[in-house]
Write an enzyme that holds these catalytic residues in place. Sequence first.
Site, short mmCIF file in Angstrom:
data_model
loop_
_atom_site.label_atom_id
_atom_site.label_comp_id
_atom_site.label_asym_id
_atom_site.label_seq_id
_atom_site.Cartn_x
_atom_site.Cartn_y
_atom_site.Cartn_z
N LYS A 81 2.96 -33.61 35.22
CA LYS A 81 2.78 -32.23 34.52
C LYS A 81 4.25 -32.04 34.27
O LYS A 81 4.84 -31.80 35.11
CB LYS A 81 1.77 -31.43 34.98
CG LYS A 81 1.36 -30.58 34.11
CD LYS A 81 0.05 -30.83 33.66
CE LYS A 81 -0.60 -30.02 32.90
NZ LYS A 81 -2.09 -30.29 32.21
N GLY A 183 -14.27 -21.46 23.49
CA GLY A 183 -13.15 -21.95 22.61
C GLY A 183 -13.17 -23.25 22.09
O GLY A 183 -14.36 -23.69 21.60
N VAL A 185 -13.32 -26.21 23.26
CA VAL A 185 -14.30 -27.36 24.02
C VAL A 185 -15.81 -26.49 24.11
O VAL A 185 -16.86 -27.31 24.03
CB VAL A 185 -13.62 -27.61 25.37
CG1 VAL A 185 -14.82 -28.70 26.04
CG2 VAL A 185 -12.29 -28.26 25.53
#
Length: 355
Positions: A81, A183, A185
């Site tokens: 990440k 949102g 998803v």
Amino acid sequence: MSLTTHHRQDLPPEEVVTFYDRESGARGIIALHSTALGPAAGGCRLWRYADHQAATLDALRLAEGMALKNALAELPFGGGKAVICLPDGPFDRAALFRAFGREVASLKGRYVTAEDVGTSVADMSEVATQTHHVAGLPPKGAQPGGDPSPWTALGVLQAMRAAVRHRLGAELSDMTVAVQGLGHVGFALCELLHEAGATLIVAEPRSEVAARAADRFGAMVMSSRALLSARADVFAPCALGGVLNAQSVADLKASVVCGAANNQLADDAMAERLAERDILYAPDFLVNAGGIVNVAGEYLGWRKAEVRRRVLAIGMRMGDTLAHAASAGLTPHHAARAIAQDRMARGPRVQAQAA
Ligand code: NAD
């Protein structure tokens, strides 16, 4: 499925790169938790952090989560990440992402980036001017790419169906599902659940979006707080991380927790608290892998049908993990962790590639 140990010792990250580019002001961290199964893949977050240490901790935690998620989804990727600290004053966004792109290029394919919280397709297009180790670009024709959220929602639906069958011996059409967050998803998940015949309760601070869900799906709208203790069979967190803490776990009335949000457990001990209350917690990093499957498909040039096959497999993986957890006397969260860590421990290491 055979595991060498139930609780393998967590390994430290393989590599942590700190970068600073004076010209653009780009400052951040790239954490490579593991490249055991392939290049460390995981998005790039642009966020305001209190200090360098807070940013580093976030990158490390998120990178480990990606390693578990990618391993469990059987993707040829490790986990990593990147976090970029949002500059204080005005800044040249394109220059910032080009500088970040040069950092990604310097890792020679050991890290593959994509969009995440605070970054967009346009940002990744800037990164792509410096390196091809990037996904989340505008889709080319019928190839996978673009917004991964519909795939994430489809994976959540499959996992939820398997979890509901396991815990309640029921089908989604008989279920009331409480969805927190509408949102990208959450709304797509509501659409799929409505098609499957489920009854919906929703919470969303953007009242016009909540009203749309009431209108389209006949959903009952509640405050986010009330939703936690709503009379529902399934609680689906699709907003924030850390939503399952001592208080909310004590309040929950649902028998199953299965949603898209990352890092739903405030800490790992909550997995045991949930099990003690006989609530089936579907591990978030297993449930929400649909998006990274689509990102992997884009990077590796898979067809959409292959992405779909792998996203649909999330349901079967949920069933297998629950069966393993039951036979090994583990919570589903710890069983999923153990499976992922075992895969990483046995995987081949990745070779460096051209930028
Ligand atoms: P999003 O920002 O589009 O949606 C989040 C929604 O939650 C917003 O509509 C927001 O208004 C709402 N919200 C904020 N606080 C809330 C609260 N207290 N109660 C109820 N709703 C609240 O994000 P998204 O892309 O839909 O992702 C949702 C979650 O799933 C995030 O945790 C994300 O990290 C995770 N996730 C997303 C994907 C993906 O493909 N987008 C993949 C894996 C995991």
